[in-house]
Design an enzyme around this catalytic site. Structure first.
Site, short mmCIF file in Angstrom:
data_model
loop_
_atom_site.label_atom_id
_atom_site.label_comp_id
_atom_site.label_asym_id
_atom_site.label_seq_id
_atom_site.Cartn_x
_atom_site.Cartn_y
_atom_site.Cartn_z
CG ASP A 196 -47.14 110.39 51.47
OD1 ASP A 196 -46.61 112.27 51.81
OD2 ASP A 196 -48.43 110.33 52.03
CE1 TYR A 252 -50.88 121.36 61.70
CE2 TYR A 252 -50.55 124.00 61.91
CZ TYR A 252 -50.84 122.79 61.03
OH TYR A 252 -49.88 122.61 60.25
CE LYS A 279 -47.86 121.02 61.89
NZ LYS A 279 -46.99 119.93 61.96
N1 NAD Z 1 -49.54 124.86 53.87
C1 NAD Z 1 -49.31 125.71 54.66
O1 NAD Z 1 -50.09 126.63 54.60
C2 NAD Z 1 -48.55 125.09 55.91
C3 NAD Z 1 -47.80 125.86 57.19
C4 NAD Z 1 -47.48 125.72 58.38
C5 NAD Z 1 -46.87 124.56 58.51
N2 NAD Z 1 -47.56 123.32 57.41
C6 NAD Z 1 -46.99 122.02 57.94
O2 NAD Z 1 -46.38 121.45 57.00
C7 NAD Z 1 -46.41 120.09 56.80
C8 NAD Z 1 -46.63 120.02 55.41
O3 NAD Z 1 -47.92 121.02 54.58
P1 NAD Z 1 -48.81 120.35 54.14
O4 NAD Z 1 -49.15 121.92 53.34
O5 NAD Z 1 -47.50 120.18 52.02
O6 NAD Z 1 -49.79 118.79 53.23
P2 NAD Z 1 -50.26 118.19 52.48
O7 NAD Z 1 -51.28 118.26 52.97
O8 NAD Z 1 -50.27 118.70 50.99
O9 NAD Z 1 -49.19 117.08 52.64
C9 NAD Z 1 -49.03 116.37 53.61
C10 NAD Z 1 -48.04 114.91 53.13
O10 NAD Z 1 -48.17 113.98 54.21
C11 NAD Z 1 -49.11 112.85 54.33
N3 NAD Z 1 -49.04 112.61 55.38
C12 NAD Z 1 -50.22 112.33 56.02
N4 NAD Z 1 -50.99 111.51 57.03
C13 NAD Z 1 -49.70 110.28 56.75
C14 NAD Z 1 -49.56 109.13 58.01
N5 NAD Z 1 -49.55 108.74 58.65
N6 NAD Z 1 -48.46 108.46 57.24
C15 NAD Z 1 -47.49 108.96 56.31
N7 NAD Z 1 -47.87 110.25 55.12
C16 NAD Z 1 -49.13 111.67 55.57
C17 NAD Z 1 -50.04 112.88 53.10
O11 NAD Z 1 -50.34 112.36 52.54
C18 NAD Z 1 -49.77 114.11 52.09
O12 NAD Z 1 -48.31 113.90 50.89
C19 NAD Z 1 -47.26 119.89 57.72
O13 NAD Z 1 -46.61 120.04 58.62
C20 NAD Z 1 -47.77 120.87 57.86
O14 NAD Z 1 -48.97 121.04 58.95
C21 NAD Z 1 -48.16 123.72 56.53
#
Ligand code: NAD
Length: 251
Positions: free
Chosen positions: A37, A154, A158
């Site tokens: 991360d 996005y 995806k």
């Molecule tokens: N939250 C939702 O409703 C949702 C829905 C569909 C898909 N997703 C997908 O699930 C995954 C996680 O989402 P989330 O909601 O937990 O997001 P979040 O923002 O809570 O967590 C994402 C993490 O990725 C890390 N990160 C970002 N850029 C980075 C980089 N360049 N290098 C290393 N780490 C990096 C951030 O520091 C963070 O800890 C993502 O791929 C998101 O697109 C989320």
């Protein structure tokens, strides 16, 4: 490879949100965990929590969009644990805007973190997985790959994850490596909690099962694909979205 040693799983973006839930779930299955991360403070907190829950964990500051950073971290994992069994490509960001207001940087950043990172991490671990003739890769996509107004960057990223998953599954099927994707719907994260109560209620009602998801809901699907027993499943995308992929309800 020492077959009796515990499996090792890398989770990108594992310091927070869904990624942390996935790391907790895989640790409950007895896997040793490597968190990648950008957020150092969150990494420290996550590693402390996982260790307190009994996990063997290494937390590495990594920018998953940078090949040198990824390659260095993967080497650190093999030095510490001597194997890599599971990769979960979870790191992701959003920068939602109508396309006429979307900058080049909004496009590039979202494609890089959500899609290019998965190419870089898969390439780095597949050297090790192919030598071991075993691996489980799980890529986090999103229900939004089906299309989302204001989400061209996005949604395209995806959708790219789904195609990357299918192509890699074919490329590595003979080597004991499976590659699958999980496509979450709305999940309870700080982003969702920041919406006002009225919008939160509307969003909940737009989900056929009448609730939003939790990181544990997503972790369950990842754990399923990450098991050795899931060897006959590859190239698949599993929606974990309470039925929201079946239609596009208006909010
Ligand atoms: N939250 C939702 O409703 C949702 C829905 C569909 C898909 N997703 C997908 O699930 C995954 C996680 O989402 P989330 O909601 O937990 O997001 P979040 O923002 O809570 O967590 C994402 C993490 O990725 C890390 N990160 C970002 N850029 C980075 C980089 N360049 N290098 C290393 N780490 C990096 C951030 O520091 C963070 O800890 C993502 O791929 C998101 O697109 C989320």
């Amino acid at each position: 490879m020492n077959a009796t040693a515990k499996e090792v799983a890398i989770v990108t973006g594992g310091a927070k949100g869904i990624g942390f839930g996935i790391a907790q779930g895989l640790a409950r299955d007895g896997k040793r965990i490597a968190l990648f991360d950008l957020d150092r403070a969150a990494l420290d907190e996550a590693a402390t929590r996982l260790s307190a829950e009994g996990a063997d964990v290494i937390a590495l500051p990594v920018d998953v969009t940078d090949s040198a950073s990824v390659n260095h971290a993967v080497e650190a994992v093999t030095q510490r644990f001597q194997r890599i069994d599971v990769l979960v490509n979870n790191a992701g960001i959003v920068r939602d805007k109508r396309i006429t207001r979307m900058s080049d940087d909004d496009w590039d950043a979202v494609i890089d973190v959500n899609l290019k990172s998965q190419f870089l991490c898969c390439r780095a671990v597949l050297t090790h997985m192919s030598a071991a003739k075993y691996g489980r890769i799980v890529n986090i996509s999103s229900r939004a790959w089906l299309g989302g107004a204001g989400q061209t960057n996005y949604s395209a990223a995806k959708g790219g994850v789904v195609s990357l998953t299918r192509s890699l599954a074919l490329e590595w099927a003979k080597d004991g490596v499976t590659v699958n994707a999980v496509a979450p719907g709305i999940v309870d994260t700080p982003l969702f909690q920041a919406f006002d109560n009225e919008l939160q209620e509307k969003l909940k009602k737009s989900v056929p099962v009448q609730r939003i998801g939790t990181p544990d809901d997503i972790a369950e699907a990842v754990r399923f694909f990450a098991r050795p027993e899931a060897s006959y499943i590859t190239g698949q995308t599993l929606y974990v979205c309470g039925g929201r992929s079946l239609a596009s309800p208006s909010v």
